[in-house]
Write a protein that holds these residues in place. Structure first.
Motif, PDB file in Angstrom:
ATOM      1  N   LEU A 166       9.273  -6.110  -7.795  1.00 29.07           N
ATOM      2  CA  LEU A 166       8.026  -5.068  -7.112  1.00 29.07           C
ATOM      3  C   LEU A 166       9.592  -4.825  -5.735  1.00 29.07           C
ATOM      4  N   GLY A 167      10.091  -3.444  -5.655  1.00 25.19           N
ATOM      5  CA  GLY A 167      10.536  -2.816  -4.503  1.00 25.19           C
ATOM      6  C   GLY A 167      11.760  -2.337  -5.047  1.00 25.19           C
ATOM      7  N   VAL A 168      12.107  -1.941  -6.040  1.00 23.01           N
ATOM      8  CA  VAL A 168      13.242  -0.819  -6.480  1.00 23.01           C
ATOM      9  C   VAL A 168      13.108  -0.235  -6.125  1.00 23.01           C
ATOM     10  N   THR A 169      12.415   0.424  -5.502  1.00 24.17           N
ATOM     11  CA  THR A 169      13.036   2.220  -4.740  1.00 24.17           C
ATOM     12  C   THR A 169      13.947   1.869  -3.276  1.00 24.17           C
TER      13      THR A 169
ATOM     14  N   TYR B  50       0.980  -1.137   0.077  1.00 21.62           N
ATOM     15  CA  TYR B  50       0.052  -0.029   0.283  1.00 21.62           C
ATOM     16  C   TYR B  50       1.420   1.689  -0.133  1.00 21.62           C
ATOM     17  N   PRO B  51       0.173   2.418  -0.957  1.00 18.85           N
ATOM     18  CA  PRO B  51       1.310   3.849  -0.551  1.00 18.85           C
ATOM     19  C   PRO B  51       1.320   4.410   0.706  1.00 18.85           C
ATOM     20  N   GLY B  52       2.644   4.571   0.913  1.00 16.37           N
ATOM     21  CA  GLY B  52       3.329   4.700   2.251  1.00 16.37           C
ATOM     22  C   GLY B  52       4.066   4.164   3.414  1.00 16.37           C
ATOM     23  N   GLU B  53       3.462   2.147   2.593  1.00 16.82           N
ATOM     24  CA  GLU B  53       3.553   1.307   3.998  1.00 16.82           C
ATOM     25  C   GLU B  53       5.317   0.782   3.863  1.00 16.82           C
ATOM     26  N   HIS B  54       5.354   0.686   4.424  1.00 17.62           N
ATOM     27  CA  HIS B  54       7.311  -0.160   4.382  1.00 17.62           C
ATOM     28  C   HIS B  54       7.689  -1.153   4.299  1.00 17.62           C
ATOM     29  N   ILE B  55       8.720  -1.584   2.935  1.00 12.42           N
ATOM     30  CA  ILE B  55       8.865  -2.112   2.329  1.00 12.42           C
ATOM     31  C   ILE B  55       9.492  -4.050   2.869  1.00 12.42           C
ATOM     32  N   SER B  56       8.255  -4.520   3.138  1.00  7.27           N
ATOM     33  CA  SER B  56       8.774  -5.508   4.410  1.00  7.27           C
ATOM     34  C   SER B  56       9.212  -6.893   2.865  1.00  7.27           C
ATOM     35  N   TYR B  57       9.092  -6.951   1.497  1.00  8.01           N
ATOM     36  CA  TYR B  57      10.011  -7.993   0.720  1.00  8.01           C
ATOM     37  C   TYR B  57       9.831  -7.691  -0.388  1.00  8.01           C
ATOM     38  N   VAL B  58      10.459  -7.751  -1.190  1.00 11.65           N
ATOM     39  CA  VAL B  58      10.714  -7.272  -2.599  1.00 11.65           C
ATOM     40  C   VAL B  58      10.431  -8.523  -3.376  1.00 11.65           C
TER      41      VAL B  58
END
Length: 237
Positions: free
Chosen positions: A83-86, A44-52
């Protein structure tokens, strides 16, 4: 549930398949293979990225949130990307909503492990920096496409992109979902899809779309589809 990662190697994600064998095997050791479910929201936008995630035969819609609607699609990620390239920018917060549009397998790795492997592999870092450039370019192309091109041409582009990601001529999608993703009224999607079907370019029945004439679809599509392909070929291949 995770399944045997050994099954992944012959179908590897294209980003990972481009790595030297040593880097590829080392990366796989820290991954698990997971099944992504249709309409599953990974970020979700603004959510911490836990997995790539590195899709194998699944694909993921990237949508920007808009008031009162599901969102406007800005990109698709299939087995050519991740997904998670940021995280490459030092940002561990998701900028877009990531929705599984095509169910299937993906490689998943936790963010801490991903960052650790990234530090150890210059080849992986180089490949993902290139992909980040391609993704930014494609998102910018999509923004321009949404503003200036007609619905039928945009629909044709979307269908071509989805065929590329799904590796199939047939996939399931509703007019309502397409309207949300393309940011138009449902009646506009119905009119555009009917036009394509009347020319025997696609067949559409009860949410199932079959591409009958890919060349015809490319002829109808706006130039944005070709631009997307060209930027990927120029930078990644």
């Amino acid at each position: 549930m995770p399944v045997s990662i050994a099954q992944t190697i012959p179908i590897a994600n294209r980003l990972l398949a481009a790595l030297p064998r040593k880097d590829f095997v080392r990366f796989l050791a820290d991954c698990e293979e997971v099944e992504l479910a249709l309409k599953e929201v990974l970020y979700y936008p603004g959510e911490h990225i836990s997995y790539v995630y590195f899709p194998i035969n699944s694909y993921i819609s990237l949508a920007t949130p808009l008031e009162h609607v599901t969102g406007l699609e800005m990109g698709l990620v299939g087995n050519e990307g991740m997904l998670g390239v940021t995280l490459m920018l030092g940002v561990d917060v998701a900028p877009l909503r990531a929705l599984v549009q095509g169910p299937g397998l993906a490689l998943r790795i936790t963010t801490p492990l991903f960052l650790r492997v990234l530090e150890q592999s210059s080849a992986l870092e180089r490949e993902l920096k290139r992909y980040l450039y391609v993704l930014i370019s494609q998102i910018a192309q999509t923004a321009a496409c949404n503003r200036f091109h007609m619905t039928e041409a945009r629909l044709a582009r979307w269908l071509l992109m989805t065929q590329d990601k799904s590796h199939s001529n047939t996939f399931h999608i509703t007019h309502l979902f397409l309207a949300y993703m393309l940011g138009v009224r449902r009646v506009s999607i119905t009119k555009a899809a009917s036009s394509l079907q009347n020319r025997n370019i696609i067949n559409y029945q009860r949410g199932n779309i079959t591409i009958l004439d890919r060349n015809g679809l490319e002829a109808v599509s706006c130039s944005c589809y070709r631009s997307d392909k060209e930027i990927y070929q120029r930078v990644m291949v």
